[in-house]
Design a protein around this motif. Sequence first.
Motif, mmCIF file in Angstrom:
data_model
loop_
_atom_site.group_PDB
_atom_site.id
_atom_site.type_symbol
_atom_site.label_atom_id
_atom_site.label_comp_id
_atom_site.label_asym_id
_atom_site.label_seq_id
_atom_site.Cartn_x
_atom_site.Cartn_y
_atom_site.Cartn_z
ATOM 1 N N CYS A 76 -4.747 5.388 -4.741
ATOM 2 C CA CYS A 76 -3.335 5.802 -4.783
ATOM 3 C C CYS A 76 -2.993 6.452 -6.112
ATOM 4 O O CYS A 76 -2.203 7.387 -6.169
ATOM 5 N N SER A 99 0.826 -1.214 0.000
ATOM 6 C CA SER A 99 0.000 0.000 0.000
ATOM 7 C C SER A 99 0.856 1.257 0.000
ATOM 8 O O SER A 99 0.596 2.208 -0.753
ATOM 9 N N CYS A 103 2.635 1.721 -3.380
ATOM 10 C CA CYS A 103 1.675 2.167 -4.399
ATOM 11 C C CYS A 103 1.301 3.633 -4.191
ATOM 12 O O CYS A 103 1.128 4.384 -5.161
ATOM 13 N N LYS A 104 1.162 4.037 -2.945
ATOM 14 C CA LYS A 104 0.824 5.432 -2.638
ATOM 15 C C LYS A 104 1.890 6.377 -3.165
ATOM 16 O O LYS A 104 1.591 7.419 -3.757
ATOM 17 N N THR A 105 3.166 5.995 -2.964
ATOM 18 C CA THR A 105 4.266 6.852 -3.415
ATOM 19 C C THR A 105 4.418 6.826 -4.922
ATOM 20 O O THR A 105 4.487 7.874 -5.578
ATOM 21 N N ASP A 129 -1.017 13.446 1.817
ATOM 22 C CA ASP A 129 -2.153 12.882 1.095
ATOM 23 C C ASP A 129 -2.443 13.587 -0.224
ATOM 24 O O ASP A 129 -3.510 13.383 -0.813
ATOM 25 N N HIS A 153 6.202 12.655 2.169
ATOM 26 C CA HIS A 153 5.328 11.618 2.731
ATOM 27 C C HIS A 153 5.086 11.836 4.217
ATOM 28 O O HIS A 153 3.967 11.633 4.704
ATOM 29 N N ARG A 213 1.560 8.536 -7.174
ATOM 30 C CA ARG A 213 1.347 9.984 -7.245
ATOM 31 C C ARG A 213 2.505 10.750 -7.888
ATOM 32 O O ARG A 213 2.423 11.963 -8.050
#
Length: 694
Positions: free
Chosen positions: A214, A162, A165-167, A671, A664, A170
């Motif tokens: 994400c 997770s 994928c978030k990093t 976010d 982050h 974006r």
Amino acid sequence: TMVTYTSVGFLGQPHTMVTYTRVSDSILCAPLMIDAAVWCDFFCTNSWPHERVAKATAYLFRTPEGGAKGCDPGFFRQMEELNLQVMAATEERTIKKRNGARRVRIRPEEKATEWALPNDIRIICAGLACVDMQLNQATGGEGGESIETFEGENSIGGGSVSMACKTLGRLCHGAPLDDSFMQVTPPVVNGVVPLCKIGQDHSGDKLLSLLEECGGESRNVETKYIKSARRKDPHARTALAVLPIYEDGRRGCFFDAASNMTFSPWEMKELLQNLAQPKKGPSLDVSQMSEDDFEVYQERVGDSNPSYGAFLFGYPHLLPMLQGDALAEVFHEARSIMKEGGIIGLDLNGVPDGTFGGMQGALRSVSDLKDDPVIGAALDNVDILHMNEDELVLLTGCEIEGSEESKVEDEFAISSAANLFLKCGVAVVAVTRGSKGSFVSCNDQSRFKRSPSLPPSWVDCTAKINAVELPQDTMINTNGAGDAFTSGLLVATMLRHTGMSIKRKTSESGSVTPQSERSLSPIKSPRSPSISPRKAGSPRRQLSPYTLYMREHFVALKQKLKDDKKAIFEMCNKMWEEEADEVKALYERRSIEEAEDYEQENDSLSGRFDTDDSFGSPRSSNDRSSILSDDGTDEEKIRNFFMANRALNLESAVQFASLVAAHHIDVDTRDQGHLDIFRLLDRAMIFPHSLEEI
């Protein structure tokens, strides 16, 4: 009854269908839909006005609308109208060709970028995944049977999958949105593929939703593989971590590993094999093709399949069935599906106390580290290994005091401990130290030759980078900081210069210094991945099938959803996911045709550059042109193919990763759905030895 239906436009020739049916109207739907698709494609290709298209296709609909209103309902008259419009469109195209003009297609503005990932490669994020449920302002924490309270909960995607994928999802080129036709923000990573084990429960649905969010701006996170895999184990449960955040700042953790405990190497390898399978499209008779046409066809089919360039695996100490030899087997499988073997990253977390049971202060031996039951067998396959300094101590037995007086001794201890992993076959070892910065050490040339995707200029290099200094009043959340750093370092490892340098002028700070050539590594070796230099005027990247699909449906969705941008994206993404493979294959072919048409338009400009195939070095002078950036500021493009295909040097790459991690942990930027790498790289290169405050 027997129904005979003849279409005069299908595949450029008459096509007759003979079918037995009891309901004539229903069987006619299929050929009528074929006719609609064929003629609409024909008129679209010739940029024919939609009012005339409506008249030409009126025979397909019982209640014609738009420009077809009031048309003679007689079939003969409608066929005459169709013939008239087809001939007119054909004649118009002939006139344009004779005059040297070409048809006009609406195209999004291509984003000029200095740095990009070669070949639109994708990144696989695998390992532990869970839902983190944070309980805000919780009371208690001392045990007992009293009723404790909290003020609301906040669920986020947890675990290495997770957070990575978030990093990765974006990171983008430029502004978050292009208002013209609502184009998806150009992502740095063309596709991010999460591979983890989740159950068919509420938490699983929540985790899927969080993963898809994400890539909210770029729509580049693909969850279809884990969606398919979750149906195979009806008893699997999705991992859940309940994290009370107490009023005094302390944190608790109640963790149910659930399906992570049963995530097997066979399941992981099956997921990887599914990724490697070529896309299915409509069958095509190639028996009549010439050898040259067949070769071109094979190249196009190969280009339409996803290309994977990196495999990032996280938290093996918390995945009991993916350790030791099993982990090594997974890495071997991942290598086999990636371009030139790709890059394998390993991110550690959850290393238990007592991992190395040696004497205090005694450094672990190389042979003992190779026998480590969790990571020992896999180390020789790891290109980038990340851990924090606490995990380094647990794994190697080195001593780090952490005081200002012991700074030199601590750095020597970290370097010696990292060298153990290099001797075990790891190519790049990265150790993060929180507020003290990070340390990265690289292996020798023989090890780098085994992984041609790594920058050859990093051989035998070491970098010690200070932490990014944040303003004193910045609220921080360090959860996932290591994952963000590792993802940033992985991207920095893969970035290559495109041969396009850009000077930007901003209203706030005047002229921004262009990215310094000191931050570029020496020219790549012939085996390292490259971005082929593009001809002047050619597009930055080929329009994807999804982009074409979204462009065609945007106007209708905009009216239906009342210009709600988020709802438009979500609906279009859902529609695309539910489309049949044949429809997606159609858009893939159109994507290829768009690229071919654009190349033909720019053939006349190809003589401006005579480039070297190996290094992309021009034999003519630089080309300058003016463009307008997404935020309205002036940009000057400087084509300099002497820079093409170069990688970041190690120091700039680590600074880039530190900046990604800083964004982050900063609550104000944590976010945000987009992170422009142009500004990150600009800062990472301008400040070679220290970083200004964010």
